[in-house]
Design a protein around this motif. Structure first.
Motif, PDB file in Angstrom:
ATOM      1  N   ALA A  28      45.683  47.046  38.842  1.00 45.63           N
ATOM      2  CA  ALA A  28      45.659  46.749  40.264  1.00 45.63           C
ATOM      3  C   ALA A  28      46.241  45.444  40.689  1.00 45.63           C
ATOM      4  CB  ALA A  28      44.122  46.511  40.481  1.00 45.63           C
ATOM      5  N   GLY A  51      46.071  45.967  45.902  1.00 44.74           N
ATOM      6  CA  GLY A  51      45.289  44.920  44.903  1.00 44.74           C
ATOM      7  C   GLY A  51      44.722  43.684  45.809  1.00 44.74           C
ATOM      8  N   THR A  53      41.901  43.185  47.355  1.00 42.07           N
ATOM      9  CA  THR A  53      40.494  43.294  47.154  1.00 42.07           C
ATOM     10  C   THR A  53      40.149  42.645  45.714  1.00 42.07           C
ATOM     11  OG1 THR A  53      39.857  44.679  48.769  1.00 42.07           O
ATOM     12  CG2 THR A  53      38.108  44.197  46.940  1.00 42.07           C
ATOM     13  N   SER A  54      41.137  43.197  45.015  1.00 42.92           N
ATOM     14  CA  SER A  54      41.114  42.810  43.375  1.00 42.92           C
ATOM     15  C   SER A  54      41.508  41.518  43.272  1.00 42.92           C
ATOM     16  CB  SER A  54      41.890  43.574  42.745  1.00 42.92           C
ATOM     17  OG  SER A  54      41.801  44.868  42.749  1.00 42.92           O
TER      18      SER A  54
ATOM     19  N   ALA B 411      32.845  44.283  39.657  1.00 45.95           N
ATOM     20  CA  ALA B 411      34.141  45.093  40.280  1.00 45.95           C
ATOM     21  C   ALA B 411      33.715  46.516  40.347  1.00 45.95           C
ATOM     22  CB  ALA B 411      34.998  44.644  39.372  1.00 45.95           C
TER      23      ALA B 411
HETATM   24  N1  LIG Z   1      36.195  48.876  40.039  1.00 48.66           N
HETATM   25  C1  LIG Z   1      37.445  49.696  39.799  1.00 48.66           C
HETATM   26  N2  LIG Z   1      37.760  50.461  38.904  1.00 48.66           N
HETATM   27  C2  LIG Z   1      38.623  51.290  38.989  1.00 48.66           C
HETATM   28  N3  LIG Z   1      39.797  51.248  39.687  1.00 48.66           N
HETATM   29  C3  LIG Z   1      39.858  50.043  40.475  1.00 48.66           C
HETATM   30  C4  LIG Z   1      38.619  49.335  40.734  1.00 48.66           C
HETATM   31  N4  LIG Z   1      38.616  48.793  41.895  1.00 48.66           N
HETATM   32  C5  LIG Z   1      39.856  49.077  42.368  1.00 48.66           C
HETATM   33  N5  LIG Z   1      40.397  49.755  41.793  1.00 48.66           N
HETATM   34  C6  LIG Z   1      41.726  50.560  41.882  1.00 48.66           C
HETATM   35  O1  LIG Z   1      42.631  49.244  41.923  1.00 48.66           O
HETATM   36  C7  LIG Z   1      43.703  49.430  42.912  1.00 48.66           C
HETATM   37  C8  LIG Z   1      43.671  48.097  43.879  1.00 48.66           C
HETATM   38  O2  LIG Z   1      42.561  48.391  44.479  1.00 48.66           O
HETATM   39  P1  LIG Z   1      41.954  47.310  45.779  1.00 48.66           P
HETATM   40  O3  LIG Z   1      40.545  47.590  45.909  1.00 48.66           O
HETATM   41  O4  LIG Z   1      42.259  45.760  45.106  1.00 48.66           O
HETATM   42  O5  LIG Z   1      43.062  47.565  46.820  1.00 48.66           O
HETATM   43  P2  LIG Z   1      43.306  47.046  48.327  1.00 48.66           P
HETATM   44  O6  LIG Z   1      44.373  46.414  48.253  1.00 48.66           O
HETATM   45  O7  LIG Z   1      42.087  46.273  48.730  1.00 48.66           O
HETATM   46  O8  LIG Z   1      43.041  48.378  49.191  1.00 48.66           O
HETATM   47  P3  LIG Z   1      42.464  48.681  50.646  1.00 48.66           P
HETATM   48  O9  LIG Z   1      43.260  47.779  51.398  1.00 48.66           O
HETATM   49  O10 LIG Z   1      42.042  49.974  50.541  1.00 48.66           O
HETATM   50  O11 LIG Z   1      41.131  47.877  50.548  1.00 48.66           O
HETATM   51  C9  LIG Z   1      43.419  50.772  43.646  1.00 48.66           C
HETATM   52  O12 LIG Z   1      44.167  51.812  43.124  1.00 48.66           O
HETATM   53  C10 LIG Z   1      41.921  51.037  43.260  1.00 48.66           C
HETATM   54  O13 LIG Z   1      41.866  52.336  43.395  1.00 48.66           O
END
Ligand SMILES: Nc1ncnc2c1ncn2[C@@H]1O[C@H](COP(=O)(O)OP(=O)(O)OP(=O)(O)O)[C@@H](O)[C@H]1O
Ligand SMILES: [Mg+2]
Lengths: 234, 415
Positions: A28, A51, A53-54, B411
């Motif tokens: 991520a 990524g 939210t991560s 997470a």
């Molecule tokens: N707990 C988790 N376990 C496995 N994969 C995850 C987890 N959290 C996020 N991911 C994966 O990591 C990647 C980044 O996720 P993230 O939630 O950070 O994206 P984002 O930019 O916030 O997306 P969005 O705009 O849709 O909210 C994505 O491919 C997601 O599927």
């Protein structure tokens, strides 16, 4: 109430890989370096799944990096105990979750009171403050409603009020206006802006909305787990 | 605080809770019944011992195993501090009333003026002061082992027996050791005695009291060819002077003197008997607890599993609480509180159910079950300890779930 001190937050070579059980892992975040001085207002944009939210989870000590280092005030948080990190989150971080995450068994006001209760704020004080915050987000009179009795936009506004409850120094807002119409968006942005001004807090806004991004003075762009753009200016 | 949450909770969660409470209640009700009834019965036996008018018991192996009862009585009476020595022979016999039908009953053969002093305060009121059984010494009929003297042919009947068959003093009944009318001997009813409530079974309540020599002759436990034990009795109950009775050392000395007279018989003081009873009772209690612990273990494992599942289905809410930075103790506390509430509910319902069950048995059951249930004692401390133990163990069950709650990957939980 004094409120949390505004931290300097830094990420160094941070990677976050999720192991989804059967060998397939998701990378991520793939190496992020970032420094957020106190009082900065930052927007983060990028496609879904890049990524964002991560990244917020790591900034707010909700999660730990697979690799690299997260520093608060120059000190690596990897060495801190769960308990210390929980305390930092409670006192200094205000999280507005992408999916609100209100507790379904608590009323709107109880949801807002929750972080204050954990800090030991006296009942009368926290009730008054919760009511005031709910009024500020336009929910006066809905204090006793349960989340399932609220619309998506109303839930989001309760989430904003809760995030502000302990006067955090670091405000992390994941699409804080995603469910709101332009009028409410403006109101919430104004509130966040005012709180940020008052406390010189750091405000990180993840958004797709140009109106929201326009509030920031620094604009990050992400793609595939990396920060690919870091621009300044309104 | 809303523990269970009104909305969005799945119905099966409530069902699980109800089942867990039911399992724990069942597991608690069992020891409540066993301990209260078991404790009541042993307490009753102990009371009997403490209320007895005698202090030393002589017993022998085998049925009606004390031989030469009359002679032994005299030898024991020769010991200075002994005030009474009462041989007792208990034999099941048949009573033939006018209709010709045989009524099974329990006959006790005694020496009248030895028997009365060995009665405890509660029993003595139930018997006439001087047993109207003819020769008070039973020596005339016994006649130095010849049984050639005149028999008494008098008998006392228990009041339930008298009531059931409308028997009264002056009437005559026929007794025989077998259900054979032709061998029956006629006796005169010379008195009625009371039976303490709830101490004897149905047959036991149909009791007769008659001179020892009469019963020995009637049942063949007197003398003559083919008699395994001549002049037989089952036990010999010995009463001593008050000074000796209250002095364990002196009492033990008398016991030893008697034991020297009858080296092959068991001679024990009532305090020894009481000790043995108490040992037996505590072994039983341990057994009851071991038995109950199986049910309790199952109940608590069930509780642990249900709490685990609850944490699993609450992972979002738990994750949010932790994400907001609420301290671990508040998260652990909620899980433990839920666990304790479920277990406490189960324990309280179990205790109440156990008490109601015993009361129900005491009211509606019959025979030995009813008698035992009527003797039950509910010791508040024991019930509280039982409940307390369940609560403490529920903390353990909840603890494993609470640990899972603290180990939740945030997470993951907040995806
Ligand atoms: N707990 C988790 N376990 C496995 N994969 C995850 C987890 N959290 C996020 N991911 C994966 O990591 C990647 C980044 O996720 P993230 O939630 O950070 O994206 P984002 O930019 O916030 O997306 P969005 O705009 O849709 O909210 C994505 O491919 C997601 O599927
Ligand atoms: Mg996201």
């Amino acid at each position: 109430m004094t409120g949390g001190v505004v931290p300097t937050v830094e990420l160094r070579g941070v990677e976050r890989t999720y192991e989804s059980g059967e060998a397939d892992e998701v990378r991520a975040l793939r190496g992020v370096d970032l420094s957020l001085p106190p009082g900065e207002v930052v927007s983060i944009e990028g496609p879904s799944g890049c990524g964002k939210t991560s990244l917020l989870n790591l900034l707010g000590l909700l999660d730990a990096p697979t690799r690299g280092e997260v520093r608060w005030d120059g000190r690596s948080v990897g060495g801190r105990t769960d308990r210390e990190r929980a305390r930092l989150r409670l006192e200094r971080v205000g999280f507005i979750f992408q999916r609100f995450y209100l507790l379904p068994t608590l009323t709107a006001r109880e949801n807002v009171e929750l972080p204050m209760r954990a800090l030991g704020t006296p009942r009368a004080d926290r009730q008054a403050r919760a009511s005031a915050l709910l009024a500020e987000v336009g929910l006066a009179g809905r204090e006793r409603a349960f989340p399932h009795q609220l619309s998506g936009g109303e839930e989001q506004r309760v989430a904003v009020a809760r995030a502000l409850a302990n006067q955090p120094g670091l405000l992390l807002a994941d699409e804080p206006t995603g469910e709101l119409d332009s009028e409410n968006t403006e109101a919430i942005l104004a509130l966040l802006g005012r709180v940020q001004e008052e406390r010189k807090a750091t405000l990180v806004l993840v958004t797709h909305n140009p109106a929201v991004a326009g509030r920031a003075r620094r604009h990050l762009t992400m793609r595939d787990g990396r920060v690919v753009g870091d621009a300044r200016g309104a | 605080m809303r523990l269970w949450g009104g909305h969005g909770r799945l119905r099966h969660q409530r069902l699980q809770t109800i089942l867990t409470v039911a399992a724990l209640a069942t597991a608690v009700a069992l020891p409540v019944v066993l301990l209260s009834v078991g404790g009541g019965v042993s307490q009753h036996e102990l009371n009997d011992l403490e209320n007895a008018g005698y202090q030393i018991v002589i017993s022998a192996a085998g049925l009606h195993g004390v031989a030469n009862a009359h002679a032994l009585t005299d030898r024991i009476l020769a010991i200075p501090s002994v005030t009474a020595a009462s041989p007792v022979l208990s034999v099941a016999i048949d009573v033939f009333l006018g209709s010709g039908a045989a009524v099974p009953s329990l006959a006790e053969g005694v020496i009248p003026d030895q028997f009365t002093p060995t009665l405890g305060p509660t029993e003595s009121g139930l018997f006439p002061a001087h047993l109207p059984l003819g020769d008070p010494t039973d020596e005339l009929h016994y006649a130095n082992g010849t049984y050639a003297g005149p028999a008494n042919y008098s008998i006392l009947v228990s009041s339930p027996f008298a009531q059931a068959y409308s028997l009264s003093v002056g009437q005559s009944v026929k007794l025989a050791p077998t259900a054979n009318d032709s061998q029956a001997v006629a006796y005169n009813i010379t008195g009625i005695f009371g039976v303490p409530l709830g101490t004897l079974g149905e047959v036991g309540a149909f009791a007769l009291l008659l001179p020892l020599s009469d019963l020995q002759v009637m049942t063949g436990y007197a003398h003559g060819p083919g008699v395994p034990v001549p002049d037989a009795a089952d036990t010999l109950e010995v009463a001593v002077t008050g000074a000796v009775a209250t002095n364990p050392t002196a009492l033990n000395q008398v016991r030893n003197e008697i034991a020297a007279l009858v080296p092959y018989y068991g001679v024990s003081t009532l305090s020894q008997e009481a000790e043995q009873l108490q040992t037996a009772a505590s072994v039983l209690t341990g057994f009851y607890l071991a038995l109950s612990s199986v049910g309790l273990t199952v109940g608590l494992v069930f509780l642990a599993l249900v709490m685990m599942r609850r944490v699993e289905s609450d992972r979002r809410s738990i994750g949010v609480r932790r994400a907001l930075g609420l301290p671990a103790r508040s998260i652990v506390g909620r899980v433990l509180l839920q666990s304790v509430v479920v277990a406490g509910l189960g324990a309280v319902i179990g205790v109440v159910a156990g008490i109601l069950l015993v009361e129900g048995l005491a009211t509606w059951a019959t025979g030995a079950v009813q008698e035992a249930a009527q003797l039950a004692i509910f010791v508040p401390l024991t019930l509280a300890e039982l409940t307390g133990a369940v609560l403490v163990l529920s903390l353990l069950a909840g603890g494993s779930a609470a640990r899972a709650a603290l180990r939740l990957d945030l997470a993951e939980a907040l995806r």
